[in-house]
Design an enzyme around this catalytic site. Structure first.
Site, mmCIF file in Angstrom:
data_model
loop_
_atom_site.group_PDB
_atom_site.id
_atom_site.type_symbol
_atom_site.label_atom_id
_atom_site.label_comp_id
_atom_site.label_asym_id
_atom_site.label_seq_id
_atom_site.Cartn_x
_atom_site.Cartn_y
_atom_site.Cartn_z
ATOM 1 N N LYS A 228 -6.501 8.385 24.710
ATOM 2 C CA LYS A 228 -6.446 7.171 23.901
ATOM 3 C C LYS A 228 -6.666 7.484 22.418
ATOM 4 O O LYS A 228 -5.887 7.071 21.559
ATOM 5 C CB LYS A 228 -7.510 6.168 24.378
ATOM 6 C CG LYS A 228 -7.317 5.737 25.819
ATOM 7 C CD LYS A 228 -8.347 4.719 26.252
ATOM 8 C CE LYS A 228 -9.741 5.281 26.335
ATOM 9 N NZ LYS A 228 -9.902 6.327 27.367
ATOM 10 N N THR A 229 -7.732 8.227 22.142
ATOM 11 C CA THR A 229 -8.016 8.576 20.755
ATOM 12 C C THR A 229 -6.873 9.392 20.174
ATOM 13 O O THR A 229 -6.436 9.165 19.042
ATOM 14 C CB THR A 229 -9.329 9.377 20.686
ATOM 15 O OG1 THR A 229 -10.326 8.685 21.428
ATOM 16 C CG2 THR A 229 -9.794 9.536 19.270
ATOM 17 N N GLU A 445 -15.786 21.605 57.820
ATOM 18 C CA GLU A 445 -14.571 21.742 57.005
ATOM 19 C C GLU A 445 -13.363 22.051 57.873
ATOM 20 O O GLU A 445 -12.262 21.576 57.595
ATOM 21 C CB GLU A 445 -14.757 22.819 55.937
ATOM 22 C CG GLU A 445 -15.808 22.490 54.871
ATOM 23 C CD GLU A 445 -15.566 21.162 54.171
ATOM 24 O OE1 GLU A 445 -14.386 20.780 53.997
ATOM 25 O OE2 GLU A 445 -16.546 20.490 53.820
#
Ligand code: ADP
Ligand code: MG
Ligand code: ZN
Length: 631
Positions: A228-229, A445
């Site tokens: 955004k910046t 897992e």
């Protein structure tokens, strides 16, 4: 014991000195606030400088002698010159040394006669050191002032009274922003929308003639790190206009009235420099809906917000000033900010898709020497969910890893390692897991991985690992999506649910007992099911009605805010339905894993041995099974 008693008074004295001069006192850190200490030190330095200067510049190498000795010099005729002031007599001795001296004048009416007799050259003066005196005061005061100014600057705004009224320090104005649209990738839609703003800034008159309505405020909405910046800067860079920026969070810690003054300041500066962009970062910090916080003490924020609204309303777009702001939480913004004439244009910035990620990786690896074996497309495929900042970080990490290995180029191994790092926190190989834990995690897992490879709609497994990373995750199964998904079907969600339950069910089957390791899985599983039931209308029993969950504002006392949009009975039904979904999935996963029990054992043993297993290896094991089953 006696030693201690001796020490005590000394310590008390030291404490007082510390308090006076602001040394850090380990027992009582609040003797003086750190900033007060600061100024005392500067004051002391200034005083020292003052006395030093006086000695150095205005006394020279002058010896002060007793009057009696002076009389002796006179008697000997040993004086080259003499000047007699009202209080002091100073002079120079004869001879090569030319030693200067002064002496304090004593009432001695016969002195002049004596001097004449000895043929000594003398003169009187009347406070003739005026210039010297002035200098000896002004220079040190000047120095002191400079030091003080410097100290005030270091302390930052809000410390000194002087910095209250006009505070340009925190408003950043960049006249030549180097960032352009070429530096921004993966968010093409947002870029497209902002091109209009660029055109307007370049040529406001043209737009007015055509009667186009120019947005006054543009709100960029997106997750942290999506750019955004960067995008706001790029707009300024493309249009070649000044970029004023200020962050909303900076207002929050200020004194009442300062924020509002700063906003006024910002807008008047901007008006003088139009065309330009005013960018307010983290607008949510400043623009939270008013009156939600019951703790009070938000006067400052409200005042600042009100001032911002006033300034925006009083601003005419034709001046060529565009106000941009960024937020990652648009839902908490005060609705007044979003009304027409304010931030009425909202630009959504999404996470980049695979093409976007590849483009962003390309931008950030421009200045990195890549090994020919690096395939940015493949890396983009491995990093779904990464935003621009993560990808920039990934490239940087890889380059650092290569540098640490003294390599000339950054290869795909570095990228793989960096992905692991960015994904799961830093590798903590030295964290010891006991063998029982290791076994449990291996089966857990393996359960996830086998289910993922056995259901139809799950992403293929890229890697299974039991190396602990970060704090929370004990191991992980990395699935690699073959494409980016925007929509998911019911069966896909059910398969995802099954994969999540795989770990827990494997533990159940093998150990007949369960550990706490599956908590996060179960949480996510429940979230999926809840959404299926209440939002997506995927439960037959609940039908197509959606059941919104009430948003709960924080800090509100009592529970009047928790009123749901549906009845208690419905709530109970929803809970039952969720439990039903989960139980069905549980049975399904149990079946999948019991059928593949051999593979589960095999994979788990391989895992506890090698700590990580690639997806291909797992698929090989499973193909054997599929052959045996005859399909
Ligand atoms: P936000 O303001 O949305 O939190 P930033 O603009 O501060 O994100 O992004 C931080 C950094 O991440 C940028 O300086 C840039 O290096 C990188 N970055 C983020 N998004 C992108 C993008 N879309 N294209 C290229 N680089 C990006
Ligand atoms: Mg930002
Ligand atoms: Zn798990």
């Amino acid at each position: 014991m006696s030693r201690k008693r001796e020490d005590e008074p000394q310590e008390n004295l030291m404490d007082r000195l510390r308090a006076l001069f602001g040394f850090q006192d380990p027992h009582n850190k609040n003797v003086l606030p750190p900033k007060a200490r600061f100024s005392i030190w500067y004051f002391l330095i200034a005083v020292l400088a003052f006395s030093y200067m006086q000695q150095y510049f205005f006394s020279g190498k002058v010896e002060t002698i007793p009057y009696s000795q002076f009389k002796q010099y006179v008697a000997q005729g040993n004086l080259a010159s003499l000047s007699i002031g009202p209080e002091v007599i100073s002079g120079t001795l004869k001879g090569a040394s030319g030693q200067k001296f002064t002496t304090v004048r004593v009432n001695d009416p016969g002195l002049v006669k004596e001097l004449d007799e000895n043929k000594i050259n003398y003169s009187g003066y009347f406070e003739s050191q005026l210039v010297g005196t002035i200098l000896s005061y002004i220079i040190p005061i000047g120095i002191f002032f400079l030091i003080w100014r410097f100290a005030m600057k270091k302390m930052g705004p809000g410390m000194g009274v002087m910095s209250f009224s006009k505070s340009k320090a925190k408003i950043f104005a960049e006249t030549e922003t180097k960032v352009t649209f070429a530096d921004v990738a993966g968010i093409d839609e947002a870029k497209e929308e902002l091109k209009e703003v660029v055109e307007f800034l370049q040529n406001p008159e043209k737009f007015q003639k055509l009667g186009g309505r120019i947005p006054k405020g543009v709100l960029l909405v997106g997750l942290p790190g999506t750019g955004k910046t960067l995008l706001a800067k790029a707009v300024a860079g493309e249009a070649k206009v000044t970029f004023f920026s200020i962050s909303g969070s900076e207002f929050v810690e200020m004194f009442v009235g300062v924020g509002a003054a700063r906003v006024r300041d910002l807008f008047s500066q901007a008006a003088a420099q139009a065309p330009c962009i005013i960018f307010i970062d983290e607008l949510d910090a400043l623009g939270k809906a008013r009156g939600v916080n019951v703790f009070g003490g938000h006067d400052e924020r409200e005042q600042t917000l009100n001032q911002l609204l006033v300034e925006m309303d009083g601003f005419e777009t034709n001046k060529g000033v565009i106000i941009m702001a960024a937020t990652n939480r648009p839902e908490i913004l005060d609705p007044a900010l979003l009304r027409p004439g304010r931030f009425d244009r909202q630009v959504l910035i999404d996470r980049p898709d695979i093409n976007g990620r590849e483009a962003i990786l390309k931008i950030h690896s421009k200045h990195v020497v890549l090994d020919p074996d690096v395939d940015l497309r493949k890396i983009a495929g491995l990093t779904p969910g990464f935003v621009g900042a993560d990808l920039a970080n990934l490239v940087n990490e890889s380059a650092l890893l290569a540098a640490r290995k003294n390599k000339e180029t950054v290869g795909s191994t570095e990228f793989d390692e960096a992905i692991d790092r960015v994904v799961g926190g830093l590798e903590k190989k030295n964290r010891v897991m006991n063998s029982k834990e290791k076994e449990i995690v291996s089966f857990h897992e393996s359960g996830h991985a086998i289910v993922a490879e056995s259901v139809d709609h799950a992403d293929p497994v890229h890697k299974v690992s039991i190396i602990p990373r970060g704090i929370a995750a004990l191991g992980y199964t990395q699935q690699r999506p073959t494409e980016d998904r925007y929509l998911m079907t019911r069966s896909e969600l059910l398969d995802r649910l099954a994969v999540l339950l795989g770990g827990r069910v494997a533990e159940e089957l093998v150990f007949n007992e369960i550990s706490t390791g599956a908590q996060n899985d179960l949480q996510r599983a429940t979230d999926i099911v809840r959404s299926m039931v209440t939002e997506y209308g995927m439960s037959d029993r609940m039908g197509l009605v959606t059941y919104e969950r009430a948003r709960q504002p924080m800090f509100l006392p009592g529970n009047f805010s928790q009123s749901n949009t549906y009845s208690e009975e419905k709530a109970a039904q929803i809970d039952e339905e969720i439990a039903q979904f989960i139980e069905e999935a549980h049975q399904r996963v149990k079946k999948i894993l019991s059928e593949r029990r051999n593979i589960l054992d095999e994979l788990a043993h391989l895992l506890s041995e090698k700590e990580s297993v690639q997806g291909e290896e797992l698929r090989k094991m499973l193909s054997k099974f599929k052959l045996e089953m005859g399909n």
